[in-house]
Design an enzyme around this catalytic site. Structure first.
Site, mmCIF file in Angstrom:
data_model
loop_
_atom_site.group_PDB
_atom_site.id
_atom_site.type_symbol
_atom_site.label_atom_id
_atom_site.label_comp_id
_atom_site.label_asym_id
_atom_site.label_seq_id
_atom_site.Cartn_x
_atom_site.Cartn_y
_atom_site.Cartn_z
ATOM 1 N N THR A 33 0.869 -1.587 -0.524
ATOM 2 C CA THR A 33 -0.323 0.006 0.071
ATOM 3 C C THR A 33 0.841 1.152 -0.313
ATOM 4 O OG1 THR A 33 -1.562 -1.292 1.408
ATOM 5 C CG2 THR A 33 -2.069 1.082 1.280
ATOM 6 N N GLY A 70 2.379 -3.579 8.089
ATOM 7 C CA GLY A 70 2.519 -4.067 9.602
ATOM 8 C C GLY A 70 4.231 -4.246 9.588
ATOM 9 N N GLU A 80 -6.209 -5.267 3.074
ATOM 10 C CA GLU A 80 -6.138 -6.364 2.126
ATOM 11 C C GLU A 80 -6.675 -6.124 1.042
ATOM 12 O OE1 GLU A 80 -3.780 -8.424 2.318
ATOM 13 O OE2 GLU A 80 -2.861 -7.689 4.076
#
Length: 561
Positions: free
Chosen positions: A151, A190, A322
């Protein structure tokens, strides 16, 4: 007769009398349903063994979760992750095995390095055998720590719009990665903000000035000696979120970062259309469901100690990460439109859309409310709606193209109907799959009976909540809607009797739920008070506000008096 374990777990604890009554007369064997949900008795045994190990270790305690700052949450998650790694090694549990999954469930997902597994999975899915042999052992032994940088700040689900570039230098046989503008920086991955040493970066590949689309590259972003950013790398944490504060979601900027040719992952696999749509409707249903539960708990549901606000924000986030749900549904819709055209021209289509080749029924033939409890009746109703809604959207799309509109513009004008069609397709498959799964429970009569009621309730609730779809072309009449409503209300009363045993069958421990309201014993008021007293805000040391502000205010007021 309920199983021994079920009765013993209730009788051996100080349980709220109201809950105790609910558990005494289940209409089915709760323990057997638990093993079905787990996929077999052996899975249940392994899961409980893993949970026992996790919950007996004080390092994994989640008791203070709701009172931690962002930094404290992150540090606790890293501590648990490192401890879990040691434990898994001692117990000889594999990261790819079921024990790892059960560990994550027991810990409520509050452990760091979750993207490390995705890093390894992406390598296994996207790399050659040689690349797998190089990187997987390093990752498995934690000689490196991975993340997954897809992303971008200005581009979420729209992968083709990514702006990060990877230019191949023929003379050095290297790729040079760059972040050309602020919207191109990687944002949200993350384990990237403070933990990862390597990450899979998705970038537009350029060779001799020509763009070859988005490709993945393994990039080292931090030193393996002192954890400082690698040359040309700017990396950090994006700050506090609605939840997930234990995860160091990060940003990443690249300036002439060079990676060897062999770091480009060379094998590819995007995403099954049905999985895209299913993810969207499951996360939407789950988010709506937990919000209903929160409101049902009154004001107490708003307390963090209930566990519901945290659960809600995590599920709400799942509607975006996702793959943003609307985009995923449009991916499913694109697949459906293509398959509808193939089915109508007599070409073969995948099994998941074989129903598009069948002739659509004109009317629902139900004459009595009991007929609506038959799976073949409501499954057919969902199939009818799925075909009708998709056919309508495809017809509008075709009409726009035939009138002279560009294909992409026609698509944009039909997105509302296309999303509707994708949802109808997924709802049909969920209801159909639910009914088929219940049919396979024939050897467990008690469980099959309650699950059939639950399946019917789910299906009729969907019709009740979307009546217009079923009334639109006269497939269901007004009288049949009244019969359906009566059956729906009947099922609510039937399922209500087994509501607590059904929830118990999921077999979530108190430690995993970490909720003052969702505990097995049902003593919600006692637990809320006990947990509230543990708040750091209630200690004298933490209450400096009185000394700094309130005391001078009160003294000033007294002096004037």
């Amino acid at each position: 007769m309920a199983p021994t374990r079920y009765l013993r777990s209730s009788a051996s604890r100080d349980v709220n009398p109201d809950l105790d009554i609910e558990r005494k007369t289940p209409s089915f064997d709760v323990e057997k349903l638990t093993t079905i949900l787990d996929g077999g008795a052996e899975n249940t045994r392994v899961r409980r063994a893993v949970e026992a190990v996790i919950h007996s270790d004080p390092v994994f305690s989640r008791e203070d979760k709701y009172f931690l700052s962002q930094n404290e949450s992150y540090e606790a998650a890293v501590k648990k992750a490192v401890h879990l790694k040691k434990m898994m090694h001692q117990m000889k549990w594999s990261w790819a095995g079921s024990e790892c999954k059960y560990c994550n469930r027991a810990l409520g997902g509050e452990v760091a390095f979750t993207l490390h597994n995705i890093f390894m999975e992406s390598i296994l899915a996207l790399s050659t055998d040689e690349q797998t042999a190089k990187w997987i052992p390093l990752a498995e032994n934690y000689r490196i720590l991975g993340s997954y940088a897809q992303t971008e700040l200005g581009h979420g689900t729209y992968i083709r719009g990514f702006e990060t570039t990877a230019t191949f230098n023929i003379s050095t046989q290297e790729f040079v990665l760059n972040t050309p503008k602020i919207s191109a920086m990687k944002w949200w991955p993350g384990d990237l903000g403070r933990s990862a040493t390597h990450t899979v970066v998705f970038a537009q590949l350029y060779i001799k000035g020509k763009c070859y689309g988005v490709h993945p590259f393994i990039v080292q972003i931090r030193s393996l000696h002192d954890h400082s950013p690698a040359p040309g790398v700017t990396v950090g944490d994006i700050g506090p979120k609605m939840d997930f504060n234990h995860i160091d979601n990060g940003y990443l900027l690249l300036q002439d970062v060079r990676v060897p040719r062999e770091n480009m992952l060379s094998r590819f696999c995007e995403l099954h259309a049905f999985s895209s749509g299913l993810k969207a409707i499951v996360t939407e249903h789950s988010t709506a469901g937990v919000e209903t539960c929160r409101k049902a708990c009154g004001g107490h549901g708003y307390s963090l100690l209930s566990g519901l606000p945290s659960l809600y924000t995590r599920l709400a986030a799942s509607c975006t990460y996702e793959g943003e749900n609307t985009v995923l549904l449009l991916q499913t819709a694109r697949f459906l439109v293509k398959c509808l055209g193939a089915a109508r021209s007599g070409q073969p289509v995948p099994p998941s859309v074989a129903y598009l080749s069948a002739v659509n029924s004109e009317r629902c033939l139900v004459r009595d409310k009991r007929d609506l409890l038959q799976p073949d009746v409501y499954v057919e109703a969902y199939r009818h709606v799925a075909i009708r809604v998709l056919s309508s959207a495809a017809a509008k799309l075709q009409a726009l193209v035939q009138s002279g509109a560009e294909q992409h513009e026609a698509w944009h004008q039909c997105t509302v109907q296309l999303v509707h069609a994708a949802k109808a397709h997924c709802h049909y498959h969920v209801v159909k799959s639910f009914a088929e799964a219940v049919e396979k429970l024939g050897q467990e009569a008690g469980i099959q009976r309650i699950m059939k009621h639950l399946c019917g309730l789910f299906a009729l609730h969907g019709i009740f909540s979307n009546t217009g779809d079923f009334l639109h072309d006269g497939y269901i009449s007004g009288d049949q809607v009244d019969m359906m409503t009566a059956s729906y209300l009947d099922l609510l009363a039937i399922v209500r009797k087994d509501a607590v045993p059904l929830v118990d069958a999921f077999d979530f421990t108190d430690e995993t739920l970490n909720s003052a309201l969702g505990s097995y014993d049902g003593h919600v008021y006692r637990r809320l008070y006990q947990w509230a007293r543990k708040s750091p805000s209630n200690t004298k040391q933490a209450n400096q506000v009185y000394e700094n502000y309130l005391k001078p205010l009160f003294q000033n007021g007294l002096s004037k008096l």
